[in-house]
Write a protein that holds these residues in place. Structure first.
Motif, short mmCIF file in Angstrom:
data_model
loop_
_atom_site.label_atom_id
_atom_site.label_comp_id
_atom_site.label_asym_id
_atom_site.label_seq_id
_atom_site.Cartn_x
_atom_site.Cartn_y
_atom_site.Cartn_z
N LEU A 78 39.22 47.36 31.72
CA LEU A 78 38.46 46.41 30.16
C LEU A 78 39.54 45.76 29.81
N VAL A 79 40.36 45.82 29.95
CA VAL A 79 42.11 44.38 29.16
C VAL A 79 41.01 43.39 29.47
N ALA A 80 40.10 42.39 30.33
CA ALA A 80 39.92 41.23 30.93
C ALA A 80 38.44 41.52 30.29
N HIS A 81 37.74 42.26 29.71
CA HIS A 81 36.70 42.11 28.45
C HIS A 81 36.31 42.46 27.16
N ALA A 82 38.06 42.80 26.87
CA ALA A 82 38.11 42.93 25.46
C ALA A 82 38.70 41.32 24.73
N GLY A 83 38.74 40.69 25.56
CA GLY A 83 38.90 39.33 24.36
C GLY A 83 40.22 39.09 24.01
N VAL A 84 41.17 39.19 24.56
CA VAL A 84 42.58 39.70 24.18
C VAL A 84 43.41 38.78 25.44
N GLU A 85 44.06 37.67 25.48
CA GLU A 85 44.66 36.60 25.98
C GLU A 85 46.42 37.38 26.74
N LEU A 86 46.19 37.57 27.73
CA LEU A 86 46.92 38.41 27.75
C LEU A 86 48.02 37.92 28.92
N SER A 87 49.74 38.04 29.01
CA SER A 87 50.40 36.71 30.29
C SER A 87 49.76 38.13 31.68
N LYS A 88 50.39 37.67 32.74
CA LYS A 88 50.04 37.87 34.11
C LYS A 88 50.76 39.37 34.10
N ASN A 89 51.58 39.58 33.98
CA ASN A 89 52.46 40.60 33.74
C ASN A 89 52.27 42.16 32.31
N ASP A 90 51.39 40.91 31.66
CA ASP A 90 51.15 41.62 30.74
C ASP A 90 49.72 42.93 31.83
N LYS A 91 48.90 41.99 31.85
CA LYS A 91 47.79 42.33 32.05
C LYS A 91 48.42 43.34 33.00
N GLN A 92 49.10 43.44 34.60
CA GLN A 92 49.16 44.22 35.64
C GLN A 92 49.75 45.14 34.57
N ARG A 93 50.50 45.66 33.01
CA ARG A 93 51.11 46.85 33.07
C ARG A 93 49.48 47.37 32.65
N ALA A 94 48.60 47.19 31.80
CA ALA A 94 47.57 47.54 30.97
C ALA A 94 46.14 47.84 32.30
N LEU A 95 46.36 47.21 33.15
CA LEU A 95 45.93 47.52 34.31
C LEU A 95 45.94 49.05 35.48
N GLU A 96 47.33 49.22 34.62
CA GLU A 96 48.44 50.34 35.86
C GLU A 96 47.99 51.37 35.01
N ALA A 97 47.75 51.22 33.56
CA ALA A 97 47.75 52.04 32.50
C ALA A 97 46.37 52.72 33.02
N GLU A 98 45.18 51.65 32.49
CA GLU A 98 44.20 52.40 33.29
C GLU A 98 44.23 52.99 34.72
N TYR A 99 44.02 52.28 35.87
CA TYR A 99 44.42 53.36 37.00
C TYR A 99 44.79 55.00 36.36
#
Length: 147
Positions: free
Chosen positions: A59-80
């Protein structure tokens, strides 16, 4: 029934049975979770990278929010983690370098032979709060794919 000892209202025999059943539950519960990049299911070899890749940016990829690679990783891990093992309505928080958020999964349900869950991802970045909602279904190999 012979000589059975009582312990807190339970016979020694029923206590042993309860312990055996609880032990089996603990062993089986490990089949549904991922620990340190190990297999999600018996006989499967999904790596943590493939587990996160299957989320297709989540969902983080489709939220329209710019995140660093590290922040995207943490967000995806939380989704999982929310999809895989989160209790219904339980917040799974994450904190990155420049952003933070939380993921909440709803009750699982069946679509054909797949388990699916609706989930919500709340993201705070650049002082703005964003919320994205979606559905993901668990694949046979233990990964989750958005639908």
């Amino acid at each position: 029934m012979g000589t059975e000892l009582w312990c807190g209202g339970m016979t020694k025999r029923s206590t042993r049975l309860l312990i055996a059943v609880a032990g089996c539950g603990l062993v089986l519960s490990g089949c549904q979770t991922m620990k340190a990049g190990k297999s999600l299911l018996p006989g499967q070899t999904a790596s943590s990278a493939s587990v996160l890749a299957a989320l297709d940016g989540g969902l983080v990829a489709h939220a329209g929010v710019e995140l660093s690679k590290n922040d995207k990783q943490r967000a995806l891990e939380a989704e999982y983690r929310a999809l895989e093992a989160g209790d219904v309505g339980q917040s799974v928080p994450w904190k990155g370098d420049d952003a933070s958020g939380s993921v909440i999964a709803a009750a699982p349900y069946q679509v054909g032979s797949q388990n699916c869950r609706q989930y919500t991802h709340k993201i705070t970045a650049d002082g703005k709060d964003t919320e994205a909602k979606g559905v993901a279904c668990r694949n046979q190999d233990g990964t989750w794919s958005p639908i």
